[in-house]
Design a protein around this motif. Structure first.
Motif, PDB file in Angstrom:
ATOM      1  N   ASN A   1      36.581 -53.354 123.656  1.00 44.65           N
ATOM      2  CA  ASN A   1      37.992 -53.615 123.798  1.00 44.65           C
ATOM      3  C   ASN A   1      38.634 -54.439 122.887  1.00 44.65           C
ATOM      4  N   LEU A   2      38.900 -55.346 124.644  1.00 38.41           N
ATOM      5  CA  LEU A   2      39.521 -56.598 124.439  1.00 38.41           C
ATOM      6  C   LEU A   2      39.247 -57.824 123.204  1.00 38.41           C
ATOM      7  N   LYS A   3      37.606 -57.952 123.507  1.00 38.08           N
ATOM      8  CA  LYS A   3      36.872 -58.965 122.593  1.00 38.08           C
ATOM      9  C   LYS A   3      37.183 -58.658 120.915  1.00 38.08           C
ATOM     10  N   ALA A   4      37.396 -57.415 120.471  1.00 37.46           N
ATOM     11  CA  ALA A   4      37.433 -56.779 119.390  1.00 37.46           C
ATOM     12  C   ALA A   4      38.989 -57.314 118.525  1.00 37.46           C
ATOM     13  N   GLN A   5      39.902 -57.200 119.845  1.00 38.31           N
ATOM     14  CA  GLN A   5      41.237 -57.666 119.458  1.00 38.31           C
ATOM     15  C   GLN A   5      41.742 -58.727 119.443  1.00 38.31           C
ATOM     16  N   LEU A   6      40.081 -60.301 120.033  1.00 34.56           N
ATOM     17  CA  LEU A   6      40.151 -61.279 120.014  1.00 34.56           C
ATOM     18  C   LEU A   6      39.863 -61.686 119.012  1.00 34.56           C
TER      19      LEU A   6
ATOM     20  N   ALA B   1      39.547 -60.276 116.100  1.00 36.22           N
ATOM     21  CA  ALA B   1      41.223 -59.693 114.907  1.00 36.22           C
ATOM     22  C   ALA B   1      42.149 -60.946 115.138  1.00 36.22           C
ATOM     23  N   LEU B   2      42.172 -61.675 116.265  1.00 31.86           N
ATOM     24  CA  LEU B   2      43.721 -62.019 116.106  1.00 31.86           C
ATOM     25  C   LEU B   2      42.877 -63.377 115.899  1.00 31.86           C
TER      26      LEU B   2
END
Length: 1779
Positions: free
Chosen positions: A1340-1345, A1347-1348
């Motif tokens: 999840n954190l990688k996906a957010q990263l 996207a950012l």
């Protein structure tokens, strides 16, 4: 002139010991020496040591204190600009030229504004096309000196200043003037090109071999000497392309036609024609070899080594053809030339009287002469020997003497050749003439240099006169440039005294000057050379530039600028008159050949060119003559003076550029330097005058930045804190140089007097030397300390080893002494011991025999008793065992029956209890307790056995000790007492024997007891192990039965529950679908009724749906409105119902919203599918893991309980929802029955229903949350319980095995191992669960990263694009970005609002369904009819839904084609499609092509493709410098080409397509030809893209890669010369850094990626760009000496590594771009390698494989140390590399 006179300043400082100076030398002109003693003012001599270690005393003139010239530092030797030398004087100039020429093989050197070119007498590879392009566009000071650099500077100034230019090439014969001028013209023709299709540049180059053939000859100094001067004007148009040219010639050496000195030749054309005489077309010329003709054989040798006259003649003929000379005219020219040779061979015979002579009528050569020229033989025979005298009254015919006839014949030959020469020049000018308007021109002047021979005549006088004029112009121009430079830098200007040669020019050309008196003497009827000389003596004897020789009255001396020249007056008058008899000319005019007649016609005579306007118009090269009787009154001197004045006016109206050619030796040997000859030419051509003028002012000039970088070591640390570099430079100079007159501060530069830079270099070197000494002192001290420490350690080691050796010697002596004593002692002891042993052995033998006899007797007795006892024991045992077996068999039978009965009862009970996990655990716990207890018992028994064994061993040892003690006592007694005590001893023996027997019996009893107990323990352990194995088997059976039973029950229950849930789900789904269908039917019925009412009320109309909506589903990744999910179909129908069909179809907001919704649903579906797969995998893995094998297995009851609990919750929730739904239905039905249908839609009923539904939803959410919380609690509690139980066996194991070091049974160890494994499995399961949670969180954190990151990259790209735009475009682009951002936010908000409205519409829809259901119940009488309509309407709805599958075609009308092309091609901007599908125009065009193919309209396809291609070409032509536009259309053209290939229908492409893609293939047309056209267009666009990219990068490359300091403080700066003048540099700062190149390439990469360009094309683009970077950088490195240094190599390595890192960061390293940089990488390594020994040479050759030997040698020759501590590359090392 005295080179050490007042020409150069005198230096009065730096005359200390070891100072190097220059002293005069008669052989080498100047020699280097070194002061061996300090010089003090007033000393009469200097103590010097020469380079060959010879000591010499050099006298000093005490009156004027004239000291020798100082020598420059070694770091300045070899500079490419002489003005960069700190000491500017003649020896420094000569030495610098010599070093560059001999050591570095550099033939070009700058001297201020002058290019000094030394003739190498060898072919050098420095004039190729690649060198021309390397110098093109470069500043003059940036590259190594070259004739191309001067040509480029002239071309650039012409374009920048719009002023005409001139290149003045001068020098001695053989110095290389013609070659230099030829290369300059070649440069112009190559760089500028032609403005028309007439190939004018080829004609300009073709004029050179023609003029060399007819105007060049071999002399003693040069094999190809130009014997005339020429000025070629090359015309340019406004775009600075060549449009034409014109040539003016000066003073052809006509005397060479009839006379050549020894080892010289006539003009080349004569020998070329003789070499080709054997050709068929030249048979009528009657020529033979050159040795047979008088005019070509006077010099002796008629052949030039290495020159093929026949081959050169063929080149001359080709050149004639190229300039437009017809074949007939060429034959006529060759006839005239051949006639001159025949005329020279005419034999003239003198008559007896000596006053007359004749020519034989049978003279073959005269006949050939007349035949070739087409004149009458008799007339020419007559007038060769006669002349006509015309008086006022009558005409006389007079005979001539033999000498007069020979002179007349030679004059005629010279005149014919001169006229032919001028005719050829005029024809060449006609061929080079153009009708276009000339905007500007560049003139190339190739004129003879100053000449002085042993015998100087009229030709040398004219040549030296012309050089005087040119030198005057040169001096004034140099003075003017110096003044402009000082004024521009705001330096106080002081008048510099320079040599003015105007008095010498006045002596020659003024009134009553030498030329005036010569013309006057020519007019005198009987004027002679001697009379003219006497007039010169009388008139100019007082002139300072005129002298009379002491020993001659036929010569005079003129003191020219270059040297004194003595002229012999014989022949001056004749050459000035240039007399040709009129009768001979008239015969030639009457020739039957037109060309011969035209040569001597009145209108064809030549005159010098004149100027008429400010734009230097071209005039004919000869002035028209007057009437025939006056045609020879204009003397040669007058004509030459007039043409020279016109030339000077032309040069003064242009910007001059000077090339001075130097002849290094008279032997024409390659790379040999004669200092005497070189100094003569340097003085003559004005180079030293340039140096003198420069040295008189401020010759050394530094920019503030360069000065600071070079001399920052002299700045104090506190001054470096100042940010103003100018202030720092001022303070440093004011502190270092006390005399303010020695330097001046300009606006951008610092100006220094001569020698000041050398002084600063000395201070800098002293600073470095002091630092070096300090470093050396410290290092040497450290080395000496290290050496002392090593010596001290060695001494201590030696002492330690010596002392150890002495100690070891002493110890060895002591050991030997002690060993001797020990040996003696042992020997003596051994002797005594042996005696004792003999006595002892005898006694023991006696005792042994006696004791053996007694013991054997006792033993036999005991043996017999023991055997009887054994027999009794076995018999009794056998009897007891038989009885025991009978009793045990009966008991076992009874026990078996009873136990079987109990086992059956227990089995039933166990089967009942087997389902409970607690029972299994109790069994396991009890079994574990039993095992532990048994193990403890075994340990206790082992301890007892061990204790007994210890006791037994102790008793045995005590018994043995007592026996030994007794033996000793017996021995003592035997020795001490007599034989009389025998009986007493016998009694004692007996007593001891009885005690021994008693001990043996006790030991035997103990051993039997131990054996019996041990057997009992083993038997008990075996029984326990057997029982344990039985219990294990029973446990496994029970576990398997429980597992199978639980599996079967769980599987059956799960299947039943799944079937029930699926059945209920299907029922709910069917009910929902029925409701939807019913609602749709009723809604359609309502619409039909409304339409019928509208039709009845109004007139019928027709509405057409738009037919041009289509999509490319097969090619695009963006879904359309027709491909949305079923869940959004209801919303879409609702929107269509509310806003109308047409409006909904064209509403872009709805389209975007549905696209976004579909993408979200697709992502959610993928996530759910991934979760489901993971769950299935976990379930699949969990089934075998749940099989219980021992006491630590996991209990599945927790999962079963949880699943059942969850199922019950869901069932209850489902039932509750059903009940609420039924209640709602009942409520609606009740309301429908009580009230009217209209009342059902009132706000109260609606709000009531809405509130109930909301409450139901809230309750549902609460229940869901409770279920989830309960589930988590159950799972966590179960995990804790299992973890606790799993850890108990480990604890028990640790506490219940205190004696782990003891032996453990194998089966017990296996059981313990299984327990540990189960514990590990439990811990591993917990760890895996935690790792899965961690991985999910990380994902999840990688996906957010990501996207950012994507958002940040997009913003960065937008920011970079914004920076590249203009300010107005930036504002507009920013507004567009804000608008797009606000639009996206509005769409998100609107989507949120629409979601809320969606729930409301669903509730309304359900309400409508219920209301329509009520209406259907009331209208039961029309049920059958409504059923039929419902089926029809359902079928219609189904048809509408199938229309989602589009064909990927776009229809357009023929008249809309122009509009389509305009919107898609000509007026489309790439910025408008930002964020859209890449290559969208290509897709749309292909859709149009598909539709045209679908309707089989070939004209439409042809028109569309033709318009598209023409439109793309038009756009590219308009935006030929826009990289973004070019990249955009390259990607679209390639995409359209790919589409045409992929969907062409060819089998090769169809096999790679999917079935859906093959449906989109073209059906009717084969567009192979258009594919080829598009392929060619793509190649053209690619080439334009590369050209644009190279144009943007090329100005940055040299500055960024070679000049910019990427590593600060690494590079140093050397003194520079005049080459960095403002006039030769463009305005503005054009310096770039490497970051600029990287930013530009980032921009290229971003644009190409955003526009969807193929990755292969992107890789190729950057490979080509990196190749260009490598080529430009390497070419500049090979052509610039200032960048060939160690620091540049380091900077270059760093820059290349940055570029490689950029390639890796952009994933472009696979493009092969790094491989293209390999030559540059090796060149950088070459600059940093050691260059001394042969091993270094081998290392260089093995390393630099990508560089050729010539390139390596070039770099080594150019290698320049920036500090005097670095060493130059020796010539021997370079020779080693070449070998």
């Amino acid at each position: 002139m005295d080179p050490r006179g007042s020409s150069f300043p005198v230096l009065h400082y730096n005359t200390r010991q070891y100072t190097r100076v220059w002293i005069p030398d008669p052989d080498e002109v100047w020699r280097s020496a070194e002061l061996t003693k300090d010089y003090k003012e007033g000393d009469k001599s200097l103590q010097l040591r020469l380079e060959d270690e010879t000591v010499q005393e050099y006298p000093v003139n005490v009156q004027n204190n004239q000291l020798p010239f100082l020598r420059n530092p070694d770091i300045l030797v070899g500079e490419n600009d002489l003005t960069a030398l700190s000491y500017l004087h003649e020896p420094a100039v000569l030495h610098n030229l010599k070093v560059r020429f001999l050591e570095s093989n550099h033939i070009y050197t700058y001297c201020g504004i002058v290019l000094v070119a030394i003739n190498p007498y060898d072919q050098l590879p420095i004039y190729g096309q690649d060198v021309i392009y390397a110098y093109s566009g470069q500043n003059m000071g940036d590259m190594d000196p070259h004739i191309f650099a001067v040509a480029e500077e002239a071309y650039k100034q012409m374009a920048r200043d719009e002023k005409n230019q001139s290149i003045i090439v001068s020098g001695e014969s053989g110095a290389g003037k013609t070659v230099s001028a030829k290369y300059a013209m070649r440069y112009f023709t190559t760089v500028s090109g032609s403005a028309s299709d007439t190939n004018i540049e080829e004609k300009v180059l073709a004029s050179s071999p023609i003029m060399e053939a007819i105007g060049n000859a071999k002399t003693t100094r040069n094999d190809n000497s130009s014997r005339f001067g020429k000025y070629i004007q090359i015309g340019f148009d406004k775009r600075y392309r060549i449009i034409g040219a014109n040539m003016r010639t000066y003073l052809l050496e006509k005397s060479r036609v009839v006379f050549q000195a020894d080892d010289e030749r006539n003009y080349h054309i004569f020998y070329q024609l003789c070499a080709a005489a054997s050709l068929a077309e030249f048979k009528e010329l009657a020529l033979t070899c050159a040795e047979d003709f008088f005019y070509t054989s006077q010099g002796g040798n008629t052949v030039i080594e290495g020159v093929d006259d026949a081959e050169d003649f063929e080149k001359t003929r080709q050149a004639f053809t190229l300039v437009g000379v017809r074949e007939s005219h060429q034959i006529s020219i060759f006839k005239i030339i051949a006639s001159i040779l025949h005329l020279g061979n005419v034999e003239i015979e003198a008559e007896r009287d000596g006053e007359s002579c004749r020519v034989s009528p049978e003279d073959e050569h005269l006949s050939n002469f007349c035949h070739l020229l087409g004149v009458e033989h008799s007339q020419m025979e007559h007038w060769l020997c006669h002349r006509k005298l015309v008086t006022t009254s009558e005409t006389y015919v007079k005979t001539m003497s033999l000498q007069q006839v020979v002179n007349a014949r030679d004059a005629l030959a010279k005149h014919i050749y001169a006229q032919l020469f001028h005719w050829i020049v005029e024809h060449v000018n006609k061929a080079l003439h153009t009708s276009l308007k000339q905007h500007s021109f560049i003139g190339v002047l190739d004129i003879y240099g100053f000449e002085t021979f042993e015998v100087n005549s009229f030709e040398q006088f004219c040549i030296n006169y012309a050089n005087e004029k040119l030198q005057q112009q040169f001096n004034s121009h140099v003075f003017k440039l110096e003044q402009e430079e000082y004024m521009k830098e705001q330096i106080p200007w002081t008048l510099i005294d320079f040599y003015d040669n105007q008095p010498c020019i006045d002596l020659i050309e003024a009134k009553l000057g030498i030329l005036d008196l010569l013309d006057e003497e020519c007019k005198v009827p009987r004027g002679t050379d001697q009379n003219w000389t006497q007039k010169l003596y009388d008139r100019h004897s007082g002139s300072q530039h005129f002298q009379k020789p002491r020993m001659s009255n036929k010569a005079f001396i003129v003191i020219h600028f270059a040297d004194k020249v003595e002229y012999l007056s014989d022949g001056f008058l004749e050459k000035n008159r240039d007399t040709v008899y009129e009768e001979q000319i008239n015969i030639l005019k009457a020739s039957k050949f037109p060309l011969v007649a035209d040569l001597f016609h009145d209108g064809k005579d030549s005159a010098p060119a004149t100027t008429a306007s400010s734009k230097i118009n071209i005039r004919p090269s000869r002035r028209p003559m007057k009437a025939s009787n006056k045609e020879h009154k204009k003397t040669v001197g007058y004509q030459f003076r007039s043409s020279l004045h016109l030339l000077m006016e032309t040069l003064n109206a242009t910007t001059p550029h000077y090339v001075r050619c130097i002849k290094p030796n008279d032997e024409k040997l390659p790379f040999r330097f004669n200092s005497k000859r070189a100094v003569q030419q340097l003085r003559a051509c004005g180079v030293l005058e340039t140096i003198r003028i420069s040295a008189a002012g401020y010759p050394s000039r530094w920019s503030y930045h360069d000065f600071f970088n070079r001399y920052r070591v002299l700045v104090k640390k506190k001054d470096l804190a100042n940010a103003d570099k100018k202030a720092i430079c001022r303070s440093v100079l004011e502190s270092l140089i006390k005399d303010p007159d020695k330097f001046q501060f300009g606006r951008t530069k610092i100006f220094f007097r001569a020698g000041q830079v050398a002084y600063l270099e000395k201070l800098r070197a002293d600073k470095f030397r002091a630092a070096t000494i300090m470093i050396q002192k410290t290092v040497r001290g450290w080395l000496q300390k290290q050496k002392y420490r090593r010596l001290k350690g060695a001494a201590l080691t030696l002492q330690r080893h010596c002392r150890g050796h002495l100690a070891r010697r002493l110890a060895k002596h002591l050991r030997r002494t002690r060993a001797a004593v020990v040996l003696q002692k042992q020997y003596r002891m051994q002797r005594a011991r042996r005696a004792y042993q003999r006595v002892r052995r005898a006694a023991l033998v006696i005792q042994a025999f006696a004791r053996g006899m007694f013991v054997r007797r006792i033993y036999h007795q005991v043996l017999r008793e023991h055997k009887a006892t054994v027999i009794q024991k076995h018999v009794r045992g056998w009897m007891a065992r038989r009885r025991f077996q009978r009793l045990r068999g009966a008991a076992i039978v009874i026990q078996c029956g009873f136990r079987r009965l109990k086992a059956k009862q227990a089995l039933k009970a166990l089967r009942i209890e087997a389902r409970s996990a607690e029972h299994l655990k109790r069994l396991n716990v009890g079994m574990e307790n039993k095992i532990v207890q048994l193990q403890r018992k075994i340990d206790d028994q082992n301890k007892e056995v061990k204790t007994l064994s210890e006791q037994l061993s102790a008793i045995t040892s005590a018994h043995a000790m007592e026996v030994e003690k007794l033996k000793k006592e017996v021995a003592c007694y035997q020795q001490s007492q007599d034989e009389d005590r025998g009986p007493q001893l016998q009694e004692e023996v007996e007593s001891l024997r009885t005690e021994l027997q008693r001990a043996h019996s006790e030991r035997k009893v103990l051993e039997d007891t131990h054996t019996r107990e041990k057997d009992e323990l083993k038997k008990r352990v075996a029984d326990l192990e057997q029982e344990n194995a039985l219990l294990k088997d029973e446990k496994e059976q029970l576990n398997n039965q429980i597992l199978c039973q639980s599996k079967d029950e769980f599987a059956q229950n799960s299947v039943k529950e799944n079937l029930m849930m699926k059945k209920e789900l299907e029922e709910e789904r069917s009910r929902y679908q029925n409701l939807v269908k019913e609602y749709s039917r009723l809604e359609q019925r309502y619409d039909n009724l409304r339409d019928e009412m509208t039709i009845l009320k109004q007139t019928p109309g027709h509405r057409r749906n738009p037919s041009n909506q289509s999509s490319l589903e097969s090619d695009s990744n963006y879904p359309s409105i027709s491909t949305s999910e079923v869940g959004d179909t209801e919303d879409t129908l609702q929107q269509v119902e509310e806003i109308g069909l047409e409006k909904a179809a064209m509403d872009m907001t709805v389209f975007l919203k549905l696209q976004k919704r579909v993408r979200e649903l697709e992502q959610e579906r993928k996530k759910l599918q991934v979760q489901l797969e993971k769950k299935e995998q976990q379930d699949g893995k969990g089934v075998p893991a749940e099989q219980p094998s021992n006491d630590s297995d996991l209990d599945p009851d927790a999962d079963l309980a949880y699943n059942s609990l969850k199922r019950q919750e869901l069932e209850s929730e489902n039932k509750k929802l059903k009940n609420e739904l039924n209640e709602l239905r009942k409520a609606v039905a009740d309301q429908a029955s009580e009230h009217s249908p209209a009342a059902a839609g009132t706000p109260d009923s609606y709000s009531l229903l809405l509130n109930q539904l909301r409450l139901a939803n809230e309750e549902l959410e609460v229940r869901k949350e409770e279920v989830l919380i309960l589930r988590t609690q159950i799972v966590s509690a179960d995990q804790r319980r299992l973890a606790g139980k799993g850890s108990e066996p480990n604890i028990n194991a640790r506490t219940s095995w205190p004696n782990s070091e003891k032996h453990v049974d194998q089966e017990d160890a296996i059981e313990a191992y299984h327990g540990v494994c189960q514990t590990n499995r439990l811990l591993e399961a917990q760890l895996q669960a935690q790792s899965r949670e961690h991985e999910e969180e990380v994902d999840n954190l990688k996906a957010q990263l990501e996207a950012l990151k994507e958002e940040m990259d997009r913003q960065q790209q937008t920011f970079c694009q914004t920076l590249l735009l203009s300010p107005e475009a930036q504002v507009e682009f920013g507004i567009q970005q804000e608008m797009s951002q606000l639009t996206n936010e509005n769409l998100d908000l609107k989507e949120l609002v629409e979601k809320l409205e969606k729930n409301e519409r669903k509730l309304k829809k359900q309400l409508k369904i219920y209301m329509k259901k009520v209406q259907d119940l009331e209208a039961a009488q029309a049920l059958a009819q409504s059923e039929r309509k419902r089926h029809e309407l359902n079928r219609q709805v189904t048809v509408q839904r199938k229309e989602k599958d589009f064909q990927g075609m776009l229809e357009y009308h023929k008249e809309d084609e122009a509009l389509l092309i305009r919107n898609l091609v000509t007026e489309l901007k790439p910025q408008t499609l930002a964020g859209a599908v890449p290559c969208l125009p290509a897709y749309i065009l292909y859709m149009c092509i598909r539709h045209a193919d679908y309707v089989n309209d070939d004209l439409k396809v042809h028109a569309l493709l033709t318009s598209t291609i023409n439109g793309i070409k038009k756009v590219l032509k308009k935006h030929n410098e826009d990289f973004e536009m070019t990249s955009f259309w390259l990607s679209n053209t390639c995409r359209l080409l790919h589409c045409l290939k992929q969907y062409s229908g060819d089998e090769g492409f169809m096999t790679q397509n999917t079935a859906k893609q093959n449906e989109h293939c073209l059906k009717n047309f084969d567009l192979t030809e258009y594919r080829q056209v598009l392929s060619d267009l793509s190649i053209q666009i690619y080439q334009q893209l590369i050209k644009i990219a190279e144009g943007l990068l090329q100005p940055m490359i040299v500055s960024a890669m070679l000049e910019n300091e990427s590593i600060q403080g690494l590079s140093g700066v050397k003194p520079t010369g005049y080459r960095k003048r403002t006039s030769s540099m463009p305005e503005g700062d054009n310096s770039y850094c490497l970051e600029a190149i990287i930013r530009q390439m980032n921009s290229f990469h971003t644009v190409m990626c955003d526009q969807g360009l193929d990755p292969e094309i992107i890789l190729q683009v950057f490979r080509q760009l990196f190749y260009m970077i490598n080529a430009v950088t390497l070419n500049n490195l090979l052509l610039r000496k200032d960048v060939c240094s160690w620091s540049t190599g380091m900077q270059l390595r760093y820059n290349i590594s940055q570029l490689e890192e950029w390639l890796r960061g952009r994933n472009l390293h696979q493009s092969g771009a790094v491989e293209t940089m390999e030559p540059l990488i090796q060149a950088a390594q070459l600059l940093q390698l050691k260059k001394k020994s042969p091993e270094d040479a081998e290392a260089i050759c093995s390393l630099c494989t990508a560089l050729s030997t010539q390139q390596i040698v070039k770099i080594l020759n150019l290698y320049t140390p920036l500090n005097e501590f670095e060493e130059r590359v020796t010539v021997a090392f370079i020779r080693t590399i070449q070998r």
